[in-house]
Scaffold this motif. Structure first.
Motif, PDB file in Angstrom:
ATOM      1  N   THR A   1     -46.172 -31.404  21.879  1.00  0.00           N
ATOM      2  CA  THR A   1     -44.760 -31.756  22.086  1.00  0.00           C
ATOM      3  C   THR A   1     -44.349 -33.031  21.370  1.00  0.00           C
ATOM      4  OG1 THR A   1     -45.307 -32.964  24.115  1.00  0.00           O
ATOM      5  CG2 THR A   1     -44.716 -30.630  24.355  1.00  0.00           C
ATOM      6  N   GLU A   2     -45.313 -33.793  20.859  1.00  0.00           N
ATOM      7  CA  GLU A   2     -44.993 -35.057  20.207  1.00  0.00           C
ATOM      8  C   GLU A   2     -45.771 -35.170  18.911  1.00  0.00           C
ATOM      9  OE1 GLU A   2     -44.513 -39.794  21.156  1.00  0.00           O
ATOM     10  OE2 GLU A   2     -44.501 -38.294  22.750  1.00  0.00           O
TER      11      GLU A   2
ATOM     12  N   THR B   1     -46.967 -26.883  17.526  1.00  0.00           N
ATOM     13  CA  THR B   1     -45.870 -26.952  18.498  1.00  0.00           C
ATOM     14  C   THR B   1     -45.514 -25.602  19.105  1.00  0.00           C
ATOM     15  OG1 THR B   1     -44.264 -26.813  16.690  1.00  0.00           O
ATOM     16  CG2 THR B   1     -44.887 -29.010  17.447  1.00  0.00           C
ATOM     17  N   THR B   2     -45.681 -24.529  18.341  1.00  0.00           N
ATOM     18  CA  THR B   2     -45.279 -23.215  18.847  1.00  0.00           C
ATOM     19  C   THR B   2     -46.405 -22.456  19.513  1.00  0.00           C
ATOM     20  OG1 THR B   2     -45.706 -22.136  16.705  1.00  0.00           O
ATOM     21  CG2 THR B   2     -43.479 -23.004  17.094  1.00  0.00           C
TER      22      THR B   2
ATOM     23  N   THR C   1     -51.342 -32.964  23.829  1.00  0.00           N
ATOM     24  CA  THR C   1     -49.947 -32.638  23.533  1.00  0.00           C
ATOM     25  C   THR C   1     -49.351 -33.567  22.481  1.00  0.00           C
ATOM     26  OG1 THR C   1     -49.212 -34.060  25.356  1.00  0.00           O
ATOM     27  CG2 THR C   1     -49.543 -31.710  25.844  1.00  0.00           C
ATOM     28  N   ASP C   2     -50.121 -34.546  22.059  1.00  0.00           N
ATOM     29  CA  ASP C   2     -49.664 -35.577  21.124  1.00  0.00           C
ATOM     30  C   ASP C   2     -50.484 -35.462  19.841  1.00  0.00           C
ATOM     31  OD1 ASP C   2     -49.302 -37.985  19.692  1.00  0.00           O
ATOM     32  OD2 ASP C   2     -48.985 -39.143  21.506  1.00  0.00           O
TER      33      ASP C   2
ATOM     34  N   PRO D   1     -39.900 -24.751  19.706  1.00  0.00           N
ATOM     35  CA  PRO D   1     -39.321 -25.964  20.308  1.00  0.00           C
ATOM     36  C   PRO D   1     -39.454 -27.183  19.387  1.00  0.00           C
ATOM     37  CG  PRO D   1     -41.467 -25.501  21.276  1.00  0.00           C
ATOM     38  CD  PRO D   1     -41.146 -24.327  20.389  1.00  0.00           C
ATOM     39  N   ARG D   2     -38.458 -28.064  19.497  1.00  0.00           N
ATOM     40  CA  ARG D   2     -38.447 -29.258  18.659  1.00  0.00           C
ATOM     41  C   ARG D   2     -39.347 -30.328  19.259  1.00  0.00           C
ATOM     42  NH1 ARG D   2     -36.779 -34.336  17.824  1.00  0.00           N
ATOM     43  NH2 ARG D   2     -35.480 -34.910  16.017  1.00  0.00           N
ATOM     44  N   PRO D   3     -40.329 -30.815  18.494  1.00  0.00           N
ATOM     45  CA  PRO D   3     -41.151 -31.909  19.015  1.00  0.00           C
ATOM     46  C   PRO D   3     -40.434 -33.244  18.892  1.00  0.00           C
ATOM     47  CG  PRO D   3     -41.831 -31.362  16.786  1.00  0.00           C
ATOM     48  CD  PRO D   3     -40.740 -30.383  17.154  1.00  0.00           C
ATOM     49  N   ARG D   4     -40.848 -34.218  19.692  1.00  0.00           N
ATOM     50  CA  ARG D   4     -40.388 -35.591  19.489  1.00  0.00           C
ATOM     51  C   ARG D   4     -41.097 -36.133  18.244  1.00  0.00           C
ATOM     52  NH1 ARG D   4     -41.257 -35.178  24.930  1.00  0.00           N
ATOM     53  NH2 ARG D   4     -43.299 -36.155  24.755  1.00  0.00           N
TER      54      ARG D   4
ATOM     55  N   GLY E   1     -49.058 -26.001  22.208  1.00  0.00           N
ATOM     56  CA  GLY E   1     -48.549 -26.865  23.268  1.00  0.00           C
ATOM     57  C   GLY E   1     -48.284 -28.300  22.896  1.00  0.00           C
TER      58      GLY E   1
END
Length: 328
Positions: free
Chosen positions: A62-63, A56-57, A11-12, A89-92, A60
């Motif tokens: 997220t960062e 991200t879309t 996820t990173d 969704p906006r990632p960190r 999966g």
């Protein structure tokens, strides 16, 4: 999602924006530098944003961590950050940097949507900085740290590598200073990713060495909740609230909880920092492959991830690429 055969989910995403750097740290590259990637080989800004959007879309992630080389040398960095911050969704969004250009860029990066920064700083002594980096830029890094804090790129984390005979006596001093300044300090074991291939296990400062040195001045209590997939083990300092981290990739590997995937500046997917194999996404992008095909290629690259880095295997070989070309 980006799943491997051991059930780990990535996820990173670490995105290298350039292999170039304006320092010449002794544990990373030779004084004369390296042969840099040619500009046509680098992913364009549009290609980077497309792959991050796909990650991200569809996959999966997220960062996002922007790395290098030195990512502040990428001319389009602020625009890339702004476009990624607008994703849904906006990632960190974070950045790992040597800090030299932060005094100039921190406000614009924060306004573009960057959430926080990690800054590499190995010493508080200007003369040791010159010896380790072969550049006289210590004050620039300190000013960059102050600018990042003022801009709200917090928590500002500092990455420190201790080298024998250079700065191995500075751990307590660094931690005391970081606590006073409000930075979060993390010590990182030197890894076999130098361009010179001069790394030797018997010459490195280990996590145990770091903790032993810190305990001469501080009381350290392990965090009860554990680190999860985070690379740093963290200790509470003198009862809190301050903490210090140690990333012990060599002596305390955390491969079983790894959640990272890496994209090099020339568009190669690496499923492990120490992998010797890469998967080419740049060729797929430039041949007109649709998103679905690129996503499947990325999934296949992650599916084949090994159980561990292999650092403890006597047959371990360093990757051909050094850290500056892989992206930290």
């Amino acid at each position: 999602m980006l799943v491997d055969t051991y059930g780990r989910v990535a996820t990173d995403l670490r995105v290298s924006l350039t292999d170039r750097c304006n320092l010449r740290c002794t544990y990373c590259m030779p004084e004369e530098g390296l042969q840099w990637l040619a500009k046509p080989d680098l992913l364009t800004d549009d290609e980077i944003v497309r792959l991050i959007r796909l990650a991200t879309t569809e996959l999966g992630v997220t960062e996002i961590r922007f790395t290098g080389g030195e990512p502040l040398l990428r001319p389009g960095l602020t625009g890339i950050v702004e476009r990624c911050a607008a994703l849904d969704p906006r990632p960190r969004l974070s950045l790992t940097t040597n800090g030299i250009g932060l005094a100039r860029t921190a406000p614009a990066l924060r306004a573009a949507g960057l959430d926080r920064v990690n800054v590499s700083l190995d010493t508080l002594r200007p003369e040791v900085f010159r010896r380790l980096t072969r550049r006289d830029r210590h004050q620039d890094v300190l000013r960059g740290l102050e600018a990042a804090r003022a801009a709200g790129l917090t928590p500002v984390k500092i990455n420190t590598v201790l080298m024998p005979g250079a700065n191995d006596d500075e751990a307590p001093e660094l931690l005391s200073w970081a606590i006073t300044e409000g930075y979060e300090l993390r010590f990182i074991e030197q890894m076999p990713l130098d361009a010179q291939h001069g790394w030797r296990r018997e010459g490195m400062i280990t996590a145990d060495d770091v903790l032993r040195s810190l305990r001469t001045r501080f009381t350290l209590t392990p965090e009860e909740e554990g680190r999860g997939s985070a690379p740093a083990e963290r200790w509470i300092v003198d009862g809190g609230p301050h903490r210090v981290g140690v990333i012990a990739s060599v002596t305390r590997p955390f491969c079983g909880a790894c959640d990272r995937t890496r994209l090099t500046a020339d568009g190669q997917i690496r499923n492990c920092l120490f992998a010797r194999e890469e998967t080419d996404l740049r060729a797929a992008l430039r041949s007109g492959a649709p998103d679905g095909e690129i996503a499947e290629t990325w999934r296949a690259a992650m599916w084949g991830k090994k159980a561990g880095s292999g650092l403890d295997d006597p047959s371990f070989l360093q990757p051909d690429r050094p850290m500056s070309a892989i992206g930290g």
